[in-house]
Design a protein around this motif. Structure first.
Motif, mmCIF file in Angstrom:
data_model
loop_
_atom_site.group_PDB
_atom_site.id
_atom_site.type_symbol
_atom_site.label_atom_id
_atom_site.label_comp_id
_atom_site.label_asym_id
_atom_site.label_seq_id
_atom_site.Cartn_x
_atom_site.Cartn_y
_atom_site.Cartn_z
ATOM 1 N N GLY A 1 4.920 -12.701 13.969
ATOM 2 C CA GLY A 1 3.857 -11.700 13.949
ATOM 3 C C GLY A 1 4.134 -10.546 13.024
ATOM 4 O O GLY A 1 3.858 -9.389 13.361
ATOM 5 N N GLY A 2 4.679 -10.859 11.852
ATOM 6 C CA GLY A 2 5.049 -9.805 10.915
ATOM 7 C C GLY A 2 3.870 -8.998 10.419
ATOM 8 O O GLY A 2 4.017 -7.813 10.108
ATOM 9 N N ALA A 3 2.674 -9.612 10.343
ATOM 10 C CA ALA A 3 1.505 -8.886 9.840
ATOM 11 C C ALA A 3 1.131 -7.729 10.767
ATOM 12 O O ALA A 3 0.957 -6.585 10.326
ATOM 13 C CB ALA A 3 0.323 -9.846 9.685
ATOM 14 N N LEU A 4 1.036 -8.010 12.079
ATOM 15 C CA LEU A 4 0.676 -6.961 13.027
ATOM 16 C C LEU A 4 1.784 -5.922 13.148
ATOM 17 O O LEU A 4 1.517 -4.715 13.210
ATOM 18 C CB LEU A 4 0.382 -7.582 14.390
ATOM 19 N N ALA A 5 3.030 -6.372 13.173
ATOM 20 C CA ALA A 5 4.152 -5.435 13.285
ATOM 21 C C ALA A 5 4.217 -4.506 12.073
ATOM 22 O O ALA A 5 4.472 -3.308 12.206
ATOM 23 C CB ALA A 5 5.461 -6.205 13.433
ATOM 24 N N SER A 6 3.978 -5.067 10.882
ATOM 25 C CA SER A 6 4.044 -4.245 9.673
ATOM 26 C C SER A 6 2.902 -3.233 9.615
ATOM 27 O O SER A 6 3.095 -2.100 9.167
ATOM 28 C CB SER A 6 4.015 -5.138 8.432
ATOM 29 N N LEU A 7 1.728 -3.615 10.080
ATOM 30 C CA LEU A 7 0.605 -2.669 10.100
ATOM 31 C C LEU A 7 0.863 -1.531 11.079
ATOM 32 O O LEU A 7 0.550 -0.367 10.799
ATOM 33 C CB LEU A 7 -0.691 -3.396 10.444
ATOM 34 N N ALA A 8 1.416 -1.867 12.241
ATOM 35 C CA ALA A 8 1.747 -0.816 13.208
ATOM 36 C C ALA A 8 2.847 0.092 12.666
ATOM 37 O O ALA A 8 2.801 1.316 12.838
ATOM 38 C CB ALA A 8 2.183 -1.451 14.528
ATOM 39 N N ALA A 9 3.843 -0.500 11.993
ATOM 40 C CA ALA A 9 4.904 0.306 11.378
ATOM 41 C C ALA A 9 4.350 1.196 10.281
ATOM 42 O O ALA A 9 4.812 2.329 10.094
ATOM 43 C CB ALA A 9 5.996 -0.605 10.825
ATOM 44 N N CYS A 10 3.348 0.695 9.553
ATOM 45 C CA CYS A 10 2.695 1.504 8.527
ATOM 46 C C CYS A 10 2.051 2.741 9.148
ATOM 47 O O CYS A 10 2.150 3.845 8.596
ATOM 48 C CB CYS A 10 1.657 0.672 7.788
ATOM 49 N N GLY A 11 1.405 2.576 10.291
ATOM 50 C CA GLY A 11 0.809 3.723 10.972
ATOM 51 C C GLY A 11 1.838 4.750 11.393
ATOM 52 O O GLY A 11 1.611 5.963 11.260
ATOM 53 N N VAL A 12 2.993 4.276 11.902
ATOM 54 C CA VAL A 12 4.058 5.198 12.302
ATOM 55 C C VAL A 12 4.582 5.974 11.103
ATOM 56 O O VAL A 12 4.718 7.206 11.134
ATOM 57 C CB VAL A 12 5.197 4.421 12.992
ATOM 58 N N MET A 13 4.872 5.248 10.016
ATOM 59 C CA MET A 13 5.427 5.895 8.832
ATOM 60 C C MET A 13 4.432 6.868 8.205
ATOM 61 O O MET A 13 4.806 7.977 7.805
ATOM 62 C CB MET A 13 5.835 4.830 7.813
ATOM 63 N N MET A 14 3.169 6.464 8.133
ATOM 64 C CA MET A 14 2.167 7.338 7.531
ATOM 65 C C MET A 14 1.984 8.617 8.337
ATOM 66 O O MET A 14 1.799 9.702 7.764
ATOM 67 C CB MET A 14 0.834 6.607 7.393
ATOM 68 N N ASN A 15 2.036 8.525 9.660
ATOM 69 C CA ASN A 15 1.901 9.722 10.492
ATOM 70 C C ASN A 15 3.056 10.692 10.259
ATOM 71 O O ASN A 15 2.848 11.903 10.155
ATOM 72 C CB ASN A 15 1.842 9.334 11.969
ATOM 73 N N ILE A 16 4.269 10.163 10.175
ATOM 74 C CA ILE A 16 5.425 11.036 9.969
ATOM 75 C C ILE A 16 5.372 11.694 8.596
ATOM 76 O O ILE A 16 5.533 12.904 8.448
ATOM 77 C CB ILE A 16 6.732 10.235 10.133
ATOM 78 N N VAL A 17 5.123 10.874 7.573
ATOM 79 C CA VAL A 17 5.169 11.376 6.197
ATOM 80 C C VAL A 17 3.999 12.318 5.910
ATOM 81 O O VAL A 17 4.170 13.369 5.275
ATOM 82 C CB VAL A 17 5.181 10.179 5.225
ATOM 83 N N SER A 18 2.813 11.963 6.383
ATOM 84 C CA SER A 18 1.653 12.825 6.129
ATOM 85 C C SER A 18 1.758 14.141 6.890
ATOM 86 O O SER A 18 1.319 15.191 6.400
ATOM 87 C CB SER A 18 0.360 12.102 6.516
ATOM 88 N N THR A 19 2.346 14.110 8.095
ATOM 89 C CA THR A 19 2.547 15.351 8.843
ATOM 90 C C THR A 19 3.462 16.300 8.086
ATOM 91 O O THR A 19 3.241 17.521 8.072
ATOM 92 C CB THR A 19 3.134 15.042 10.230
ATOM 93 N N ALA A 20 4.494 15.754 7.444
ATOM 94 C CA ALA A 20 5.410 16.597 6.666
ATOM 95 C C ALA A 20 4.682 17.282 5.514
ATOM 96 O O ALA A 20 4.857 18.487 5.278
ATOM 97 C CB ALA A 20 6.577 15.757 6.137
ATOM 98 N N SER A 21 3.854 16.535 4.789
ATOM 99 C CA SER A 21 3.132 17.139 3.659
ATOM 100 C C SER A 21 2.081 18.144 4.142
ATOM 101 O O SER A 21 1.884 19.194 3.522
ATOM 102 C CB SER A 21 2.468 16.046 2.814
ATOM 103 N N ASN A 22 1.424 17.836 5.263
ATOM 104 C CA ASN A 22 0.433 18.780 5.798
ATOM 105 C C ASN A 22 1.091 20.087 6.246
ATOM 106 O O ASN A 22 0.570 21.181 5.997
ATOM 107 C CB ASN A 22 -0.311 18.147 6.973
ATOM 108 N N LEU A 23 2.244 19.959 6.907
ATOM 109 C CA LEU A 23 2.954 21.166 7.331
ATOM 110 C C LEU A 23 3.436 21.962 6.127
ATOM 111 O O LEU A 23 3.410 23.206 6.135
ATOM 112 C CB LEU A 23 4.144 20.790 8.222
ATOM 113 N N MET A 24 3.868 21.258 5.087
ATOM 114 C CA MET A 24 4.310 21.953 3.889
ATOM 115 C C MET A 24 3.173 22.751 3.264
ATOM 116 O O MET A 24 3.354 23.906 2.851
ATOM 117 C CB MET A 24 4.868 20.935 2.890
#
Length: 235
Positions: A177-200
């Motif tokens: 199930g790499g497709a679903l796992a990778s999409l969920a991981a993408c959401g986690v990574m995007m939330n962390i990274v985008s939060t950093a840029s928004n806070l900056m």
């Protein structure tokens, strides 16, 4: 570089693929862009950490003095002379009311533990050790994204999300199930990274308007908590 890579059509990639395909020219565009931003961000991350550790060592070796940590390797007197009165006021207020380091580290660890426990129940194919590795490497990518966003006013959160898709998808494998796992991981990574840029960006606004960065952060926490309640009700 694109005309040079385009001339390699049929040698480096299939000539019949459209330019928007990740197996063709688009793949070179995305990964070269990731390499440029990530390389520049990593360089500055290592540079800032090196200056910080050196200045801390200097301060500890001179406990009797009351000198302020210099910035950019220059003496405090040189910095004060080079800055205008408004810049000095902004820097003084921003540094004086900054958030404690222990609070940032503790908050990040608490959120990471909550995510490791709860997300596998929501997405069973997203294993806990995938999330753990995401939270280990995310601060470096978040710093790079915040740095790039400060220079260009352009967040590359979706690009770093694609990077998580490729890594977690290859790690999990198609049969697991790499497709679903990778999409969920993408959401986690995007939330962390985008939060950093928004806070900056918010802290940049706080610096320019002489607003307390602590007040700005507290307002962000309140807004995020309200979004966690309002957004599920809307959808």
């Amino acid at each position: 570089m694109w005309p040079l890579i385009s001339n390699q059509k049929g040698h480096w990639y299939n000539a019949t693929l459209p330019s928007s395909s990740f197996l063709g020219l688009q793949g070179y565009r995305v990964f070269i862009a990731i390499a440029m931003i990530l390389g520049d961000g990593l360089y500055n991350f290592i540079k800032v950490m090196g200056h910080t550790l050196f200045n801390l060592y200097t301060q500890l070796s001179k406990k009797g003095s009351h000198a302020v940590l210099p910035s950019n390797g220059r003496a405090t007197s040189d910095v004060s002379q080079a800055q205008s009165y408004d810049d000095q006021r902004r820097a003084l207020l921003f540094v004086k009311d900054q958030l404690p380091t222990w609070l940032a580290i503790t908050g990040y660890l608490v959120i990471a533990i909550i995510s490791i426990i709860t997300l596998p129940h929501i997405f069973p194919l997203l294993k806990w050790y995938y999330i753990l590795n995401l939270y280990i490497f995310a601060p470096v990518l978040a710093f790079c994204n915040a740095y790039g966003c400060g220079l260009t006013d352009w967040s590359l959160a979706s690009t770093y999300g694609k990077l998580a898709i490729f890594i977690i998808g290859a790690w999990a494998g198609k049969s697991q199930g790499g497709a679903l796992a990778s999409l969920a991981a993408c959401g986690v990574m995007m939330n962390i990274v985008s939060t950093a840029s928004n806070l900056m960006q918010d802290f940049k606004t706080s610096y320019m308007t002489l607003t307390s960065p602590r007040s700005m952060f507290v307002s962000q926490v309140i807004g995020t908590a309200m979004g966690c309640i309002v957004s599920p009700c809307v959808f």
